[in-house]
Design a protein around this motif. Structure first.
Motif, PDB file in Angstrom:
ATOM      1  N   PHE A   4      32.244  46.463  39.021  1.00  0.00           N
ATOM      2  CA  PHE A   4      31.551  47.361  38.094  1.00  0.00           C
ATOM      3  C   PHE A   4      32.484  48.525  37.800  1.00  0.00           C
ATOM      4  O   PHE A   4      32.802  49.320  38.672  1.00  0.00           O
ATOM      5  N   TYR A  15      30.764  44.997  33.626  1.00  0.00           N
ATOM      6  CA  TYR A  15      30.869  44.158  34.806  1.00  0.00           C
ATOM      7  C   TYR A  15      31.877  43.042  34.521  1.00  0.00           C
ATOM      8  O   TYR A  15      32.097  42.661  33.368  1.00  0.00           O
ATOM      9  N   LEU A  58      22.835  47.464  41.244  1.00  0.00           N
ATOM     10  CA  LEU A  58      23.879  46.864  42.069  1.00  0.00           C
ATOM     11  C   LEU A  58      23.507  46.901  43.552  1.00  0.00           C
ATOM     12  O   LEU A  58      23.823  45.972  44.302  1.00  0.00           O
ATOM     13  N   LEU A  73      32.310  40.817  42.244  1.00  0.00           N
ATOM     14  CA  LEU A  73      31.746  41.409  41.036  1.00  0.00           C
ATOM     15  C   LEU A  73      32.274  42.829  40.930  1.00  0.00           C
ATOM     16  O   LEU A  73      32.101  43.635  41.856  1.00  0.00           O
TER      17      LEU A  73
END
Length: 208
Positions: free
Chosen positions: A92, A170, A110, A90
């Motif tokens: 960011f 994201y 997060l 993931l």
């Protein structure tokens, strides 16, 4: 008789004056309401346009391939992003000039997500100009996930926006640098929670 006529005339003048004042007040109130309605329509129309733009950008990001870039870490090393996504991560990505409380809130979310899926499954990428500023960012926000900087523009439309129009986002990125599940992080708290819950489920179930 004349006195009665003067009295009736005075009553008529008062009624006319009162009615004029009433109609003027009512007209002003109506105009104010009309102006407020027009302003509200403009605001709502702008929100719809913004939503459509965000949806369009997300649609074009989904399944797009990120062009290879080198990221800078806090010890001033350059690392190819391919080396960081051997398994899907993931990402960011955020600009430093974006609303600080919004960024802090996203980083806190997060950290909570990292407690569930593993902090190493999350990569934070800012646009800090150098490793010193990046280290300050990491320390100030107690970032536990790998954190890097890339001061250039990634090959997505949102990266070319200026100021507050360049929103944090994201995405899931795999080893082929293919993007999936893009999402703009400035959405409301409920949508953010739904998105992060979906990401948690993806990692828990390893749905790749």
């Amino acid at each position: 008789m004349k006195s009665r006529d003067n009295f009736l005339y005075s009553i008529f003048v008062l009624i006319f004056f009162g009615l004029s004042v009433f109609l003027a007040f009512r007209s002003k109130k109506y105009n104010n309401f009309l102006n407020e309605t027009k302003i509200e329509l403009i605001i709502q129309n702008q929100k719809i346009q913004d939503y459509n733009k965000r949806s369009k950008m997300k649609m074009f990001m989904d399944s797009e391939e990120l062009q290879p870039v080198f990221l800078l870490n806090s010890t001033n090393d350059s690392i190819p992003i391919q080396d960081l996504v051997i398994t899907p991560k993931l990402i960011f990505r955020f600009p430093n000039q974006f609303c600080p409380p919004c960024i802090e809130s996203a980083l806190t979310s997060l950290k909570n997500l990292g407690d569930s899926i593993g902090h190493n499954n999350i990569i934070v990428i800012s646009d800090c100009k150098n490793s010193r500023i990046l280290k300050i960012l990491i320390d100030m926000n107690s970032i536990l996930s790998p954190c890097f900087s890339y001061s250039g523009q990634l090959n997505f439309e949102i990266e070319g926006k200026l100021g507050s129009d360049r929103k944090p986002y994201y995405m899931i990125l795999n080893q082929e640098l293919k993007v999936s599940f893009p999402f703009f992080a400035e959405e409301n708290d409920e949508l953010n929670s739904i998105y992060l819950s979906r990401i948690r489920k993806l990692f828990d179930d390893e749905q790749w």
